[in-house]
Write a protein that holds these residues in place. Structure first.
Motif, PDB file in Angstrom:
ATOM      1  N   LYS A   1      49.778  40.749   3.498  1.00  0.00           N
ATOM      2  CA  LYS A   1      48.659  41.664   3.229  1.00  0.00           C
ATOM      3  C   LYS A   1      47.922  41.334   1.940  1.00  0.00           C
TER       4      LYS A   1
ATOM      5  N   GLU B   1      44.529  56.722   9.154  1.00  0.00           N
ATOM      6  CA  GLU B   1      45.949  56.761   8.847  1.00  0.00           C
ATOM      7  C   GLU B   1      46.451  58.197   8.735  1.00  0.00           C
TER       8      GLU B   1
ATOM      9  N   SER C   1      49.330  49.721   6.915  1.00  0.00           N
ATOM     10  CA  SER C   1      48.283  49.345   7.866  1.00  0.00           C
ATOM     11  C   SER C   1      48.180  47.815   7.892  1.00  0.00           C
TER      12      SER C   1
ATOM     13  N   ARG D   1      49.158  42.650  -0.869  1.00  0.00           N
ATOM     14  CA  ARG D   1      49.196  44.029  -1.372  1.00  0.00           C
ATOM     15  C   ARG D   1      49.885  44.104  -2.725  1.00  0.00           C
TER      16      ARG D   1
HETATM   17 MG    MG Z   1      46.406  50.950   4.259  1.00  0.00          MG
END
Ligand code: MG
Ligand code: TXA
Length: 339
Positions: free
Chosen positions: A54, A178, A141, A56
């Protein structure tokens, strides 16, 4: 580069997905909200691969997804009575509860926090894979960090091809934004950290006091010191296009856009706005529920069409509209127009 297998949701493909997850691979799975990027939640190395794929930040914690309440009890502790009432009413479904974690949940999942977000998804494909694995699946996600969340397998492939072992295609997500994230603040009081399909009004029918975190209602960039959920402080959901959120009536919206000097403008409007609309446009539904389902796909479509400036009609900040508004204001980098 890995080869990313596209799997269907028949039984043998779901068994393949579960085997990959047990081996420590990352697999994208459908949920009713958005696609998730899943790994075995107790395998730190597998979870590290989620953050890698990701891009992230390591301090933004992941949600663990469970298939039954026994799993919640094995991975969290000091569960308040209110959590059982919420589970009874809203699970399986798009509600995430932040609970004290047990030590079996690795620090990498929670970004070092002593709490963990837990959700029992309604999507049966996701629940089936969790039970086949027999352990919770950590899953954010399945978009590249900062991009709009994916609501189809094709969106996931656009972001993740070559980065993960497999994608299970479960069709289009039915909710589209979400889950609602909540935390507990003492006896019968909860705080909404992220709005979703399950609204404050619905939660108030089960819980005495429901606080909506001020960062959700505010139209300005959150102060880092006021952030109760790490996800609040990061850039989110942004397409390449510049997004401007316009909180106006239809006639004022048209006047505003007409006065803009920039080229390559497209508007994202409600279905009911489209008759005789004077500029290039896309629509994203007639009700807040439809807008939730379509918003991320439309942000992605804007990029596919090479749009540079996307002016968006804002939904009202109430009910499910609050969840849509919350995603849009972040997509817009807090660029909001109102009179
Ligand atoms: Mg997300
Ligand atoms: O619907 C969903 O929740 C989807 C699907 C895949 O289940 N998942 C999802 O995950 O949206 P993610 O990682 O994109 O968002 C999780 C949010 C982040 O804003 C994170 O900061 C917050 O939940 N969060 C997770 N654990 C938390 C914790 N222990 N305390 C406070 N906030 C937490």
């Amino acid at each position: 580069m890995k080869e990313t297998n596209l799997l269907s949701c028949n039984e043998s493909d779901l068994e393949t997905a579960a085997l990959l997850l047990k081996k420590g691979e990352v697999v994208a799975l459908p949920t009713e909200t958005v696609y998730g990027l899943a790994a075995d939640a107790v395998n730190s190395e597998a979870v590290a691969e989620i953050f890698n794929a990701k891009g992230r930040p390591a301090d933004n914690p992941l949600i663990i997804h469970i298939s039954d309440l026994e799993m919640m009890k094995r991975y969290t502790e000091d569960i308040p009575n209110a959590a059982y009432r919420l589970a009874e009413k809203f699970w399986p479904g798009p509600l995430t509860m932040v609970l004290p974690k047990r030590s079996i949940v690795p620090d990498i999942v929670t970004g070092g926090l002593d709490t963990v977000g837990v959700r029992m998804p309604e999507n049966e494909i996701m629940r089936k894979v969790i039970s086949l694995v027999g352990r919770p699946l950590a899953a954010p996600s399945a978009n590249r960090s900062g991009s709009p969340s994916p609501t189809t397998a094709a969106h996931v492939a656009d972001d993740m091809n070559g980065r993960i072992a497999a994608i299970v295609d479960g069709g289009e997500c039915s909710v589209g934004v979400e889950s609602t994230v909540i935390s507990f603040e003492g006896y019968d009081t909860i705080r909404i950290l992220r709005p979703g399909l399950i609204t404050a009004e619905q939660l108030r029918k089960v819980i005495d006091e429901v606080i909506i975190d001020s960062n959700i209602l505010s139209d300005t960039v959150p102060e880092v010191k006021e952030v109760r959920s790490p996800g609040m402080k990061y850039k989110h959901y942004s397409p390449e296009a510049r997004v401007v959120l316009v909180r106006e009536s239809l006639s004022e919206f048209i006047k505003y856009v007409g006065a803009q000097p920039d080229e390559n403008i497209c508007c994202l409007i409600f279905d009911q706005d489209a008759a005789e609309f004077p500029f290039e446009y896309m629509t994203y539904g007639a009700t807040p529920e439809e807008q939730a389902r379509q918003i991320f796909a439309k942000l992605r479509e804007a990029d596919k069409r090479g749009i540079k400036n996307l002016y968006v009609r804002a939904p009202r900040k109430e009910g499910v509209g609050l969840a849509v508004y919350n995603r849009l204001i972040r997509a817009a980098g807090y660029e909001v127009v109102e009179s």
